[in-house]
Design a protein around this motif. Sequence first.
Motif, PDB file in Angstrom:
ATOM      1  N   ARG A  44       0.819  -1.206   0.000  1.00 53.52           N
ATOM      2  CA  ARG A  44       0.000   0.000   0.000  1.00 53.52           C
ATOM      3  C   ARG A  44       0.858   1.263   0.000  1.00 53.52           C
ATOM      4  O   ARG A  44       0.592   2.207  -0.745  1.00 53.52           O
ATOM      5  N   MET A  45       1.895   1.270   0.813  1.00 49.19           N
ATOM      6  CA  MET A  45       2.767   2.443   0.870  1.00 49.19           C
ATOM      7  C   MET A  45       3.601   2.585  -0.407  1.00 49.19           C
ATOM      8  O   MET A  45       3.943   3.697  -0.802  1.00 49.19           O
ATOM      9  N   GLY A  46       3.933   1.468  -1.045  1.00 44.62           N
ATOM     10  CA  GLY A  46       4.637   1.526  -2.332  1.00 44.62           C
ATOM     11  C   GLY A  46       3.792   2.197  -3.396  1.00 44.62           C
ATOM     12  O   GLY A  46       4.281   3.038  -4.162  1.00 44.62           O
ATOM     13  N   ILE A  47       2.512   1.826  -3.448  1.00 42.31           N
ATOM     14  CA  ILE A  47       1.605   2.452  -4.408  1.00 42.31           C
ATOM     15  C   ILE A  47       1.451   3.939  -4.091  1.00 42.31           C
ATOM     16  O   ILE A  47       1.467   4.779  -4.985  1.00 42.31           O
ATOM     17  N   ALA A  48       1.333   4.270  -2.801  1.00 42.86           N
ATOM     18  CA  ALA A  48       1.181   5.674  -2.403  1.00 42.86           C
ATOM     19  C   ALA A  48       2.417   6.484  -2.778  1.00 42.86           C
ATOM     20  O   ALA A  48       2.305   7.601  -3.289  1.00 42.86           O
TER      21      ALA A  48
END
Length: 68
Positions: A44-48
Amino acid sequence: MLKFFFTLGIICIVISAIFNGALVDGQQQRGNFFSETDEHRKFRMGIATYSGSLGIVFLLIAALIYFF
């Protein structure tokens, strides 16, 4: 062209905010933090991060088009 890059930049920033969890209150963020796995959080943080970086690049391109 300016509208295209500006709109794309704003969309990427909104996607980043959604995946980052910046649009929820403290109780929801705490519940999400303790209910997700480390793998899911990293994903999720990678996508963000990717979406936010792309959004900043698109907004910079729109600013360059506007000023030049």
